[in-house]
Design a protein around this motif. Structure first.
Motif, mmCIF file in Angstrom:
data_model
loop_
_atom_site.group_PDB
_atom_site.id
_atom_site.type_symbol
_atom_site.label_atom_id
_atom_site.label_comp_id
_atom_site.label_asym_id
_atom_site.label_seq_id
_atom_site.Cartn_x
_atom_site.Cartn_y
_atom_site.Cartn_z
ATOM 1 N N GLY A 246 8.144 -3.744 -14.738
ATOM 2 C CA GLY A 246 7.432 -2.383 -14.404
ATOM 3 C C GLY A 246 7.573 -1.996 -12.926
ATOM 4 N N ALA A 247 8.096 -2.979 -12.092
ATOM 5 C CA ALA A 247 8.184 -2.932 -10.808
ATOM 6 C C ALA A 247 9.677 -2.706 -10.271
ATOM 7 N N SER A 248 9.955 -1.823 -9.189
ATOM 8 C CA SER A 248 11.307 -1.436 -9.017
ATOM 9 C C SER A 248 11.609 -1.855 -7.356
ATOM 10 N N GLU A 249 10.371 -1.980 -6.708
ATOM 11 C CA GLU A 249 10.642 -2.325 -5.146
ATOM 12 C C GLU A 249 10.716 -3.699 -4.854
ATOM 13 N N ALA B 21 5.746 -8.586 -5.532
ATOM 14 C CA ALA B 21 5.878 -10.140 -5.600
ATOM 15 C C ALA B 21 4.893 -10.265 -6.894
ATOM 16 N N VAL B 22 5.429 -11.089 -7.866
ATOM 17 C CA VAL B 22 4.722 -11.686 -8.954
ATOM 18 C C VAL B 22 4.930 -12.830 -9.411
ATOM 19 N N LEU B 23 3.840 -13.778 -9.312
ATOM 20 C CA LEU B 23 3.924 -15.188 -9.499
ATOM 21 C C LEU B 23 2.940 -15.644 -10.394
ATOM 22 N N ASP B 24 3.461 -16.478 -11.493
ATOM 23 C CA ASP B 24 2.325 -17.346 -12.471
ATOM 24 C C ASP B 24 1.703 -18.255 -11.705
ATOM 25 N N LEU B 25 0.319 -18.033 -11.591
ATOM 26 C CA LEU B 25 -0.528 -18.970 -11.024
ATOM 27 C C LEU B 25 -1.563 -19.778 -11.669
ATOM 28 N N SER B 26 -1.162 -19.691 -13.078
ATOM 29 C CA SER B 26 -2.299 -20.151 -13.969
ATOM 30 C C SER B 26 -2.656 -21.472 -13.706
ATOM 31 N N ALA B 27 -1.580 -22.370 -13.258
ATOM 32 C CA ALA B 27 -2.060 -23.891 -13.086
ATOM 33 C C ALA B 27 -2.496 -24.141 -11.771
ATOM 34 N N ASN B 28 -2.847 -22.918 -10.842
ATOM 35 C CA ASN B 28 -3.398 -23.212 -9.628
ATOM 36 C C ASN B 28 -4.940 -23.500 -9.743
ATOM 37 N N ARG B 29 -5.477 -22.693 -10.631
ATOM 38 C CA ARG B 29 -7.068 -22.681 -10.687
ATOM 39 C C ARG B 29 -7.464 -22.947 -12.119
ATOM 40 N N ILE C 223 0.780 -1.330 0.029
ATOM 41 C CA ILE C 223 0.048 0.224 -0.098
ATOM 42 C C ILE C 223 0.824 1.226 -0.025
ATOM 43 N N GLY C 224 0.617 2.335 -0.780
ATOM 44 C CA GLY C 224 1.206 3.445 -0.846
ATOM 45 C C GLY C 224 2.615 3.309 -1.751
ATOM 46 N N SER C 225 2.962 2.196 -2.324
ATOM 47 C CA SER C 225 4.019 1.875 -3.039
ATOM 48 C C SER C 225 3.872 2.643 -4.549
ATOM 49 N N PRO C 226 5.108 3.529 -4.953
ATOM 50 C CA PRO C 226 5.019 4.160 -6.054
ATOM 51 C C PRO C 226 4.898 3.185 -7.250
ATOM 52 N N ASP C 227 5.245 1.959 -7.014
ATOM 53 C CA ASP C 227 5.050 0.794 -8.155
ATOM 54 C C ASP C 227 3.907 0.638 -8.425
ATOM 55 N N ARG C 228 2.785 1.008 -7.756
ATOM 56 C CA ARG C 228 1.513 1.020 -8.172
ATOM 57 C C ARG C 228 1.351 1.860 -9.487
#
Length: 210
Positions: free
Chosen positions: A114-117, A121-129, A56-61
């Motif tokens: 696109g993220a710097s901080e 966290a970015v994670l591929d969850l395509s096989a999860n659901r 919350i509040g991250s400039p990465d948003r």
């Protein structure tokens, strides 16, 4: 010496992929109901789903909003639609990015770029659901047999997605438009929930034939 042809790896893998509810596709077709009280279910196979956590509040948003083509959703139930993606709110700092056309690895790369901080966290969850699409005039009535939410349009409008349960199965329920829902269960629950939906639809098949 016998010459052999090796198929491209990506093509071979795609041909071998089996979705969590693929064995039920014929049953889904048979369970479909037409007419004024119609309802049908199908599996939307292999949608890309990427988990995204941003403090919350991250400039990465702001940076990620440019990548996605939309601001991150700000409140429970909100779905933001961007460039070939939809972003579902899971918690104040957690989101699920869904795409029908962008591969998981590609989407993950774009988001990470696109993220710097370190907090992102970015994670591929395509096989999860997997994704079950329930549509028709009786879709809401089917869901109401096993979902504790108030699904009346005044409380659950199109463009809303929340975590809930259907037939005691934890799911994300996304109302895409009137009489059309995406249901996202864990892959291991696809068989149980698919059969539950078929059973819940049977009433309308009988009443529709009367």
């Amino acid at each position: 010496m016998v010459e052999t042809t090796i198929e491209p790896l990506d093509k071979t893998i795609n041909e071998l992929r089996v979705s969590p509810a693929q064995h039920l596709h014929g049953d889904f077709v048979d369970a479909g109901v037409s007419g004024a009280r119609g309802v049908r279910v199908r599996e939307e196979q292999f949608l890309t789903m990427v988990g995204l956590r941003v403090p919350i509040g991250s400039p990465d948003r702001e940076r990620l909003a440019k990548v996605l083509g939309t601001e991150l959703p700000a409140r429970c139930g909100e779905v933001a639609v961007g460039h070939d993606v939809a972003v579902l709110w899971l918690s104040p700092d957690e989101f699920l990015v869904i795409s029908q056309n962008v591969a998981g690895s590609t989407l993950v790369s774009y988001l990470r770029a696109g993220a710097s901080e370190d907090g992102v966290a970015v994670l591929d969850l395509s096989a999860n659901r997997t994704t079950l699409r329930l549509e028709g005039a009786s879709a809401r009535a089917v869901l109401e047999k096993g979902c504790p939410l108030d699904l009346h349009p005044r409380a659950f409008a199109p463009g809303t997605a929340v975590a809930t349960s259907i037939g005691r199965v934890p799911v994300l329920l996304w109302k895409v438009e009137n009489d059309s829902y995406r249901i996202l269960p864990r892959a291991s629950y696809a068989d149980f929930l698919g059969r539950w939906l078929i059973d819940a639809m049977a009433e309308f098949k009988v009443s529709g034939s009367g």
